[in-house]
Motif scaffolding. Structure first.
Motif, PDB file in Angstrom:
ATOM      1  N   PRO A 137     -32.653 -25.260  74.498  1.00 43.98           N
ATOM      2  CA  PRO A 137     -33.783 -25.963  75.140  1.00 43.98           C
ATOM      3  C   PRO A 137     -33.513 -27.463  75.254  1.00 43.98           C
ATOM      4  O   PRO A 137     -34.202 -28.289  74.645  1.00 43.98           O
ATOM      5  CB  PRO A 137     -34.951 -25.666  74.215  1.00 43.98           C
ATOM      6  CG  PRO A 137     -34.325 -25.542  72.869  1.00 43.98           C
ATOM      7  CD  PRO A 137     -32.962 -24.946  73.088  1.00 43.98           C
ATOM      8  N   LEU A 138     -32.510 -27.834  76.059  1.00 42.43           N
ATOM      9  CA  LEU A 138     -32.149 -29.240  76.211  1.00 42.43           C
ATOM     10  C   LEU A 138     -33.216 -29.974  77.012  1.00 42.43           C
ATOM     11  O   LEU A 138     -33.654 -29.495  78.066  1.00 42.43           O
ATOM     12  CB  LEU A 138     -30.797 -29.356  76.907  1.00 42.43           C
ATOM     13  CG  LEU A 138     -30.284 -30.772  77.203  1.00 42.43           C
ATOM     14  CD1 LEU A 138     -30.056 -31.559  75.917  1.00 42.43           C
ATOM     15  CD2 LEU A 138     -29.015 -30.711  78.038  1.00 42.43           C
ATOM     16  N   LYS A 139     -33.643 -31.141  76.540  1.00 44.15           N
ATOM     17  CA  LYS A 139     -34.613 -31.974  77.220  1.00 44.15           C
ATOM     18  C   LYS A 139     -33.986 -33.342  77.474  1.00 44.15           C
ATOM     19  O   LYS A 139     -33.544 -34.014  76.544  1.00 44.15           O
ATOM     20  CB  LYS A 139     -35.892 -32.145  76.384  1.00 44.15           C
ATOM     21  CG  LYS A 139     -36.596 -30.837  76.020  1.00 44.15           C
ATOM     22  CD  LYS A 139     -37.191 -30.174  77.254  1.00 44.15           C
ATOM     23  CE  LYS A 139     -37.951 -28.910  76.864  1.00 44.15           C
ATOM     24  NZ  LYS A 139     -38.505 -28.217  78.064  1.00 44.15           N
ATOM     25  N   LEU A 140     -33.953 -33.735  78.763  1.00 44.51           N
ATOM     26  CA  LEU A 140     -33.442 -35.051  79.128  1.00 44.51           C
ATOM     27  C   LEU A 140     -34.592 -35.944  79.557  1.00 44.51           C
ATOM     28  O   LEU A 140     -35.526 -35.491  80.226  1.00 44.51           O
ATOM     29  CB  LEU A 140     -32.411 -34.929  80.255  1.00 44.51           C
ATOM     30  CG  LEU A 140     -31.123 -34.173  79.919  1.00 44.51           C
ATOM     31  CD1 LEU A 140     -30.218 -34.105  81.150  1.00 44.51           C
ATOM     32  CD2 LEU A 140     -30.386 -34.812  78.756  1.00 44.51           C
ATOM     33  N   ASP A 141     -34.512 -37.200  79.155  1.00 40.90           N
ATOM     34  CA  ASP A 141     -35.569 -38.148  79.507  1.00 40.90           C
ATOM     35  C   ASP A 141     -35.620 -38.321  81.020  1.00 40.90           C
ATOM     36  O   ASP A 141     -34.584 -38.539  81.681  1.00 40.90           O
ATOM     37  CB  ASP A 141     -35.309 -39.496  78.835  1.00 40.90           C
ATOM     38  CG  ASP A 141     -35.367 -39.394  77.318  1.00 40.90           C
ATOM     39  OD1 ASP A 141     -35.931 -38.405  76.797  1.00 40.90           O
ATOM     40  OD2 ASP A 141     -34.824 -40.316  76.639  1.00 40.90           O
ATOM     41  N   GLY A 142     -36.857 -38.238  81.564  1.00 33.52           N
ATOM     42  CA  GLY A 142     -37.041 -38.389  83.010  1.00 33.52           C
ATOM     43  C   GLY A 142     -36.820 -37.121  83.800  1.00 33.52           C
ATOM     44  O   GLY A 142     -36.907 -37.158  85.031  1.00 33.52           O
ATOM     45  N   VAL A 143     -36.548 -36.005  83.131  1.00 35.85           N
ATOM     46  CA  VAL A 143     -36.347 -34.715  83.820  1.00 35.85           C
ATOM     47  C   VAL A 143     -37.315 -33.709  83.220  1.00 35.85           C
ATOM     48  O   VAL A 143     -37.289 -33.450  82.010  1.00 35.85           O
ATOM     49  CB  VAL A 143     -34.894 -34.225  83.668  1.00 35.85           C
ATOM     50  CG1 VAL A 143     -34.718 -32.878  84.367  1.00 35.85           C
ATOM     51  CG2 VAL A 143     -33.926 -35.241  84.221  1.00 35.85           C
ATOM     52  N   ASP A 144     -38.172 -33.129  84.057  1.00 36.02           N
ATOM     53  CA  ASP A 144     -39.154 -32.146  83.594  1.00 36.02           C
ATOM     54  C   ASP A 144     -38.661 -30.714  83.732  1.00 36.02           C
ATOM     55  O   ASP A 144     -39.274 -29.790  83.209  1.00 36.02           O
ATOM     56  CB  ASP A 144     -40.467 -32.290  84.391  1.00 36.02           C
ATOM     57  CG  ASP A 144     -41.142 -33.631  84.116  1.00 36.02           C
ATOM     58  OD1 ASP A 144     -40.919 -34.175  83.015  1.00 36.02           O
ATOM     59  OD2 ASP A 144     -41.850 -34.136  85.002  1.00 36.02           O
ATOM     60  N   SER A 145     -37.574 -30.513  84.393  1.00 36.16           N
ATOM     61  CA  SER A 145     -37.072 -29.166  84.645  1.00 36.16           C
ATOM     62  C   SER A 145     -36.099 -28.753  83.540  1.00 36.16           C
ATOM     63  O   SER A 145     -35.458 -29.593  82.905  1.00 36.16           O
ATOM     64  CB  SER A 145     -36.371 -29.116  85.994  1.00 36.16           C
ATOM     65  OG  SER A 145     -35.784 -27.849  86.206  1.00 36.16           O
ATOM     66  N   ASP A 146     -36.026 -27.428  83.330  1.00 31.70           N
ATOM     67  CA  ASP A 146     -35.039 -26.867  82.411  1.00 31.70           C
ATOM     68  C   ASP A 146     -33.936 -26.137  83.160  1.00 31.70           C
ATOM     69  O   ASP A 146     -33.174 -25.381  82.571  1.00 31.70           O
ATOM     70  CB  ASP A 146     -35.698 -25.915  81.417  1.00 31.70           C
ATOM     71  CG  ASP A 146     -36.457 -24.790  82.110  1.00 31.70           C
ATOM     72  OD1 ASP A 146     -36.509 -24.785  83.358  1.00 31.70           O
ATOM     73  OD2 ASP A 146     -36.988 -23.908  81.412  1.00 31.70           O
ATOM     74  N   ASN A 147     -33.836 -26.396  84.473  1.00 25.11           N
ATOM     75  CA  ASN A 147     -32.798 -25.785  85.281  1.00 25.11           C
ATOM     76  C   ASN A 147     -31.441 -26.364  84.917  1.00 25.11           C
ATOM     77  O   ASN A 147     -31.282 -27.577  84.779  1.00 25.11           O
ATOM     78  CB  ASN A 147     -33.099 -26.016  86.769  1.00 25.11           C
ATOM     79  CG  ASN A 147     -32.090 -25.315  87.651  1.00 25.11           C
ATOM     80  OD1 ASN A 147     -31.037 -25.856  87.965  1.00 25.11           O
ATOM     81  ND2 ASN A 147     -32.428 -24.090  88.070  1.00 25.11           N
TER      82      ASN A 147
END
Length: 336
Positions: A137-147
């Motif tokens: 479940p990687l979360k990047l700042d400024g990105v709301d998608s998990d694609n």
């Protein structure tokens, strides 16, 4: 071109080469503070080696105490040299022991931190029993998608544009782990280049990297970079344990050397006492400068056997013979 140097045995050339070699050995020992390994032995009196100066003086003086003193001095010099070498080796062993002990403590501290991150990682992202894969479940700042494609493209853009000036910049999260990027300067020939390295930070601040921190161009591989970095924790724990095993091999021997005491202190003390006693004996037998042998003077009679009845003539009259000219026995008279 090869240059050959020839020297004949038992010649002046051989003597010079050996002399230069001994000088070089002495210089090397002096630089390394290892002079205790170099001893000067004057030898003993025999038909081959001769004798030391102090032994010759003792024999020529006829005083056996001087010869015994020379032997004691020689024994003490040898023991003192051995004691210095012993304490030097003991100090070196103590330094090595402290170095290995601190290394083991440092590795144990890292192993504890690695273990904590690994246990937490297995708790929040257990591997699938069939496939062996873990959730990502990687979360990047400024990105709301998990694609995966979107996340991969975002990482590629960060890799192109990020400039952190050797500082760490947070760009996302993976569970409770922070995702960081850092810009480093690298040299390629005469040119300097900037490279971004990606890493995941553990609970205690340890940075884990995969592929030396370089992000893959493929989006799927780029997104898996941080999971793969955490998967390397068991190998890092094993490496530290192997280092501890290597460091622990010499610890018992070093501890034995450090705990040992010089076994010949009592002998040195005994020799010093004997030498002090011998020195006092020698001092008592040495006559003072300008002195005479002591003796008893018989009252009423001089040392020459003369009686005290002899008139007390002047010192000159007693010691200087008469200057009168004897008269010839043939009766001839002296012509004036």
């Amino acid at each position: 071109m090869d240059c050959y140097i020839y020297a004949v045995e038992k010649s002046l050339d051989s003597y010079k080469f050996n002399l230069l070699q001994n000088k070089q050995v002495f210089i090397n020992q002096l630089k390394s503070r290892n002079l205790a390994t170099r001893t000067i032995d004057e030898g003993a009196i025999d038909e081959n080696g001769g004798g030391s100066f102090s032994e010759y003086v003792a024999i020529l003086s006829g005083n056996d105490d001087l010869l015994e003193k020379a032997k004691l001095d020689k024994k003490l010099a040898v023991l003192e040299s051995e004691r210095q070498a012993f304490h030097r080796n003991k100090g070196n062993a103590k330094g090595k022991l402290n170095e290995r002990t601190s290394g083991i403590e440092k590795n144990n501290a890292f192993i504890g931190r690695f273990t904590r991150d690994w246990e937490y990682f297995n708790k929040v992202a257990p591997a699938d029993a069939k496939t062996g894969l873990r959730p990502n479940p990687l979360k990047l700042d400024g990105v709301d998608s998990d694609n995966v494609e979107i996340l991969g493209n975002r990482l590629a853009a960060i890799n192109r544009n990020a400039r952190t000036e050797d500082d760490y910049m947070k760009i996302g999260t993976l569970f409770d782990f922070r995702i960081l990027v850092r810009t480093e300067r690298t040299c390629e020939g005469d040119m300097q280049a900037l490279q971004n390295k990606f890493m995941v930070e553990g609970l205690d601040g340890i940075k884990y990297t995969y592929n030396n921190g370089y992000i893959a161009k493929d989006p799927k591989l780029a997104v898996m970079n941080f999971i793969n970095a955490l998967e390397r924790i068991p190998a890092m724990i094993e490496k530290r344990e192997q280092e501890n095993a290597e460091l622990s091999k010499d610890i018992p021997v070093l501890q034995e050397i450090v705990a040992a005491s010089w076994p010949k202190d009592a002998e040195i003390k005994r020799l010093n006492e004997e030498l002090a006693t011998l020195n006092r004996k020698i001092q008592l037998t040495i006559k003072p400068a300008g002195g005479h042998e002591s003796g008893t003077e018989i009252k009423g009679e001089k040392a020459t056997g003369e009686s005290d009845d002899t008139p007390d003539l002047p010192r000159k009259a007693r010691h200087v013979p008469s200057m009168e000219i004897a008269v010839p026995s043939n009766g001839l008279k002296k012509i004036s």
